[in-house]
Design an enzyme around this catalytic site. Structure first.
Site, PDB file in Angstrom:
ATOM      1  N   ASP A 107      46.196  33.567  36.348  1.00  0.00           N
ATOM      2  CA  ASP A 107      45.898  32.457  37.261  1.00  0.00           C
ATOM      3  C   ASP A 107      47.203  31.862  37.796  1.00  0.00           C
ATOM      4  O   ASP A 107      48.045  31.435  37.013  1.00  0.00           O
ATOM      5  CB  ASP A 107      45.091  31.394  36.511  1.00  0.00           C
ATOM      6  CG  ASP A 107      44.905  30.110  37.299  1.00  0.00           C
ATOM      7  OD1 ASP A 107      44.919  30.177  38.542  1.00  0.00           O
ATOM      8  OD2 ASP A 107      44.743  29.043  36.660  1.00  0.00           O
ATOM      9  N   ASN A 136      47.216  29.368  40.403  1.00  0.00           N
ATOM     10  CA  ASN A 136      47.078  28.044  41.020  1.00  0.00           C
ATOM     11  C   ASN A 136      46.534  26.975  40.077  1.00  0.00           C
ATOM     12  O   ASN A 136      46.239  25.853  40.496  1.00  0.00           O
ATOM     13  CB  ASN A 136      46.205  28.112  42.285  1.00  0.00           C
ATOM     14  CG  ASN A 136      44.780  28.569  41.990  1.00  0.00           C
ATOM     15  OD1 ASN A 136      44.401  28.736  40.826  1.00  0.00           O
ATOM     16  ND2 ASN A 136      43.996  28.774  43.033  1.00  0.00           N
ATOM     17  N   ASP A 183      43.714  26.624  38.406  1.00  0.00           N
ATOM     18  CA  ASP A 183      42.301  26.223  38.382  1.00  0.00           C
ATOM     19  C   ASP A 183      41.530  26.847  37.214  1.00  0.00           C
ATOM     20  O   ASP A 183      40.319  26.668  37.098  1.00  0.00           O
ATOM     21  CB  ASP A 183      41.612  26.538  39.712  1.00  0.00           C
ATOM     22  CG  ASP A 183      41.512  28.040  40.000  1.00  0.00           C
ATOM     23  OD1 ASP A 183      42.058  28.843  39.208  1.00  0.00           O
ATOM     24  OD2 ASP A 183      40.897  28.408  41.022  1.00  0.00           O
ATOM     25  N   ASP A 205      43.352  35.153  39.784  1.00  0.00           N
ATOM     26  CA  ASP A 205      43.254  35.318  41.230  1.00  0.00           C
ATOM     27  C   ASP A 205      44.056  36.534  41.702  1.00  0.00           C
ATOM     28  O   ASP A 205      44.783  37.161  40.923  1.00  0.00           O
ATOM     29  CB  ASP A 205      43.722  34.050  41.951  1.00  0.00           C
ATOM     30  CG  ASP A 205      45.014  33.476  41.371  1.00  0.00           C
ATOM     31  OD1 ASP A 205      45.986  34.243  41.258  1.00  0.00           O
ATOM     32  OD2 ASP A 205      45.037  32.276  41.031  1.00  0.00           O
ATOM     33  N   ASP A 213      35.041  47.304  43.418  1.00  0.00           N
ATOM     34  CA  ASP A 213      33.743  47.511  42.789  1.00  0.00           C
ATOM     35  C   ASP A 213      32.682  47.558  43.883  1.00  0.00           C
ATOM     36  O   ASP A 213      32.621  46.652  44.719  1.00  0.00           O
ATOM     37  CB  ASP A 213      33.444  46.356  41.829  1.00  0.00           C
ATOM     38  CG  ASP A 213      32.839  46.824  40.524  1.00  0.00           C
ATOM     39  OD1 ASP A 213      31.947  47.679  40.572  1.00  0.00           O
ATOM     40  OD2 ASP A 213      33.269  46.337  39.463  1.00  0.00           O
ATOM     41  N   ASP A 256      28.796  50.579  40.832  1.00  0.00           N
ATOM     42  CA  ASP A 256      28.046  49.856  39.818  1.00  0.00           C
ATOM     43  C   ASP A 256      26.572  50.253  39.784  1.00  0.00           C
ATOM     44  O   ASP A 256      25.925  50.348  40.834  1.00  0.00           O
ATOM     45  CB  ASP A 256      28.170  48.355  40.114  1.00  0.00           C
ATOM     46  CG  ASP A 256      27.387  47.492  39.153  1.00  0.00           C
ATOM     47  OD1 ASP A 256      27.809  47.416  37.989  1.00  0.00           O
ATOM     48  OD2 ASP A 256      26.365  46.912  39.560  1.00  0.00           O
ATOM     49  N   GLU A 265      29.130  54.519  37.660  1.00  0.00           N
ATOM     50  CA  GLU A 265      28.573  54.016  36.416  1.00  0.00           C
ATOM     51  C   GLU A 265      27.201  54.675  36.256  1.00  0.00           C
ATOM     52  O   GLU A 265      26.209  54.218  36.806  1.00  0.00           O
ATOM     53  CB  GLU A 265      28.441  52.490  36.449  1.00  0.00           C
ATOM     54  CG  GLU A 265      27.945  51.925  35.128  1.00  0.00           C
ATOM     55  CD  GLU A 265      27.608  50.444  35.196  1.00  0.00           C
ATOM     56  OE1 GLU A 265      27.763  49.767  34.168  1.00  0.00           O
ATOM     57  OE2 GLU A 265      27.172  49.965  36.266  1.00  0.00           O
ATOM     58  N   HIS A 307      34.652  45.793  30.976  1.00  0.00           N
ATOM     59  CA  HIS A 307      34.186  44.406  31.081  1.00  0.00           C
ATOM     60  C   HIS A 307      32.760  44.224  30.590  1.00  0.00           C
ATOM     61  O   HIS A 307      32.315  43.084  30.398  1.00  0.00           O
ATOM     62  CB  HIS A 307      34.264  43.950  32.543  1.00  0.00           C
ATOM     63  CG  HIS A 307      33.273  44.648  33.422  1.00  0.00           C
ATOM     64  ND1 HIS A 307      33.366  45.994  33.720  1.00  0.00           N
ATOM     65  CD2 HIS A 307      32.139  44.209  34.026  1.00  0.00           C
ATOM     66  CE1 HIS A 307      32.344  46.338  34.477  1.00  0.00           C
ATOM     67  NE2 HIS A 307      31.585  45.275  34.686  1.00  0.00           N
ATOM     68  N   ASP A 308      32.030  45.308  30.395  1.00  0.00           N
ATOM     69  CA  ASP A 308      30.638  45.244  29.950  1.00  0.00           C
ATOM     70  C   ASP A 308      30.476  45.588  28.476  1.00  0.00           C
ATOM     71  O   ASP A 308      29.348  45.703  27.989  1.00  0.00           O
ATOM     72  CB  ASP A 308      29.778  46.223  30.762  1.00  0.00           C
ATOM     73  CG  ASP A 308      29.294  45.625  32.073  1.00  0.00           C
ATOM     74  OD1 ASP A 308      29.243  44.392  32.188  1.00  0.00           O
ATOM     75  OD2 ASP A 308      28.969  46.399  32.990  1.00  0.00           O
TER      76      ASP A 308
END
Length: 555
Positions: free
Chosen positions: A21, A23, A25, A29, A98, A199, A256, A328-329
């Site tokens: 990150d 910025n 928040d 990003d 993706d 995906d 996938e 990520h899954d």
């Protein structure tokens, strides 16, 4: 096999929300990705896959897309992406996006128009059906639990969503929809991306007309895969997409695909396949229970070995699989495939070596290269992932206590892999100066990139050596195109195989347990190419493998 530009590449998946990150928040990003390109180049990465960065309500972490032609402001701007593509190209790194086209968001303009006139033009962009006998059109269950049908207002009409109710499925039977999708794909390829990770693509073909299936739980519903197993004709859609888009740009595509039918692999990844590659998920689906995560069976070292070897045999002479231990899954690979209580740096290096030198395209998921592990979440309230929350509920419904249900989801939650990358030992692991969107793993002061960067024996530096070995001019043809032959399969908790080139024979062998094991070599070795201990013990005709020792030998 016809050589392709992507055969010798090493890929790296970035989950942008948790990468870096810039910025403050609390959300990673695109400028964060740009700032780390030199790091990835130094590691040896050639291809970066970005998880979704499109505008989204984030019901399913960006896999519910409300605008296919833009960038979500949380991640930056289109200019940031264009700069990322350009800066990556300077470093000979290709960018994959993706591609999520089984469904969109219910906030996409197509669906909003469909709601206004469900039987009109945009209604036909989706699967909208009348209910029957005051109930849903069929009894299929969504992947995230509950009916896969959602009622439209107080009408007798329902729309299909195989995933979250905010992810209506697109109607691929409609040629207008397919053209919209192909135009969008080509628009991105014209921007200079190198291809896509695709995906949930096997879901695009439904078995029509919709009907009920035998219920498999007390809720009276049936897993939606019962419908998918019945369908026929998905390959026609996939080949049409390939010919209309990917093939024109020599794009790299990795699908996938969880459930290709026996004998169909060549149609996916063969010389004339619809994709460049598909992920090998044989290990991730092993032991999965239809009842839910709470009933899953753990993957033993010998199970893991057999899954890998079966996949290698399945793809032999056909094409390249994409090999992973996590994404990520999935939970973290070192926490999943190394038995509980046995995880160590040596074990992490061993697992890395064994999967990385199989035939295929190796993918590394962010944080894997420093051996990030599963996270000890204290409460269900700390989880963000929709599937984790549903599996916790399913476990409770099946009689588990709150603590037992929490333990079940701790092991398998997708949030294990979605916590922020551990850059250093400063606050929030150096990920953000704000409040991170998801908790930071508490082990970050001891396990972070900065600390490993200065330690030549770290997991990070081992990954660098591993990548360099696969790319080395002397050995890369053997590692990329060489024959794969399993070895020592009668030995318990030993995973070993040969990679054989025109004039090379390389043995990769790992001791998948803490106790020593002696292995008699089938022929003497002349050179140690890689090793996760300081010395190799043996007498030339045998090896005495220490706990979780792995050796790569040229014979």
């Amino acid at each position: 096999m016809k050589k392709q530009w992507w055969h010798d590449k090493v890929a790296y998946q970035i989950y942008p929300k948790s990468f870096y990150d810039t910025n403050g928040d609390g959300i990673g990003d695109l400028r964060g990705v740009i700032s780390k390109l030199d790091y990835l180049k130094d590691l040896g990465i050639d291809i970066i896959w970005l998880s979704p960065i499109y505008p989204s309500p984030f019901a399913d972490q960006g896999y519910d897309i409300s605008d296919y032609y833009n960038i979500d402001p949380r991640f930056g701007t289109m200019h940031d992406l264009e700069e990322l593509i350009a800066e990556a190209k300077k470093r000979n790194i290709s960018i994959l996006l993706d591609l999520v086209v089984n469904h969109c968001s219910d906030e996409h303009e197509w669906f909003q128009k469909a709601l206004k006139n469900p039987t009109g033009e945009y209604g036909r962009y989706f699967y909208i059906r009348e209910g029957k006998d005051g109930k849903e059109p069929s009894n299929i269950r969504s992947y995230f639990g509950g009916s896969a049908w959602e009622q439209i207002g107080d009408t007798n009409l329902y729309y299909l969503h195989l995933f979250h109710k905010k992810q209506p499925d697109l109607n691929w039977e409609n040629p207008v929809v397919r053209k919209e999708i192909y135009d969008m794909i080509n628009w991105w390829l014209e921007k200079g991306i190198a291809g896509f990770r695709i995906d949930a693509i096997m879901n695009i073909k439904k078995a029509l007309p919709f009907h009920d299936y035998e219920a498999d739980r007390e809720d009276g519903l049936a897993d939606c895969r019962a419908m998918l197993n019945e369908n026929d004709g998905v390959m026609e859609f996939l080949k049409e997409m390939r010919d209309s888009t990917f093939r024109r740009y020599h794009a790299f595509t990795v699908g996938e695909v969880f459930n290709e039918k026996k004998g169909d692999l060549s149609e996916f990844i063969g010389e004339d396949g619809c994709f460049s590659s598909i992920f090998d998920f044989s290990q991730t689906v092993f032991g999965a229970s239809e009842k839910g995560w709470y009933d899953n069976q753990p993957v033993t070292p010998d199970d893991y070995r057999q899954c890998c070897f079966n996949s290698q045999k399945r793809a032999e002479g056909i094409g390249f699989l994409s090999n992973i231990i996590e994404n990520h899954d999935e939970p973290r690979g070192v926490s999943r495939y190394i038995p509980e209580g046995e995880c160590s740096d040596e074990a992490k290096k061993m697992l890395a070596t064994l999967y990385f030198l199989l035939q295929g395209i190796p993918f590394i998921y962010q944080g894997q290269e420093i051996g990030m592990e599963n996270v000890p979440f204290d409460s269900i309230d700390q989880y963000d992932d929709v599937s984790t929350l549903e599996e916790y509920r399913v476990a409770q419904l099946n009689g588990l206590t709150n603590e037992q249900a929490l333990e079940a989801v701790r092991r398998y939650s997708r949030d294990n892999a979605r916590v922020p990358f551990q850059w250093d030992s400063s606050e929030n692991a150096g990920f953000t100066k704000g409040t991170p969107w998801l908790l930071v793993s508490p082990d970050y002061p001891a396990n972070n990139l900065k600390r490993q960067f200065t330690d030549p024996d770290s997991v990070f530096h081992y990954y660098k050596k591993l990548i360099a070995l696969r790319k080395s001019e002397e050995y890369k043809d053997t590692f990329i195109y060489g024959q794969f032959i399993p070895a020592y399969t009668d030995e318990e908790r030993v995973m070993a195989y040969y990679r054989i080139g025109e004039d090379q024979r390389i043995l990769i062998i790992g001791n998948f347990k803490m106790a020593e094991q002696e292995i008699k070599l089938e022929q003497p070795y002349r050179k140690v190419l890689l090793h996760n201990y300081e010395t190799v013990s043996g007498n030339g005709t045998s090896l005495l493998l220490k706990g979780y020792e792995v050796v790569v030998l040229e014979l």
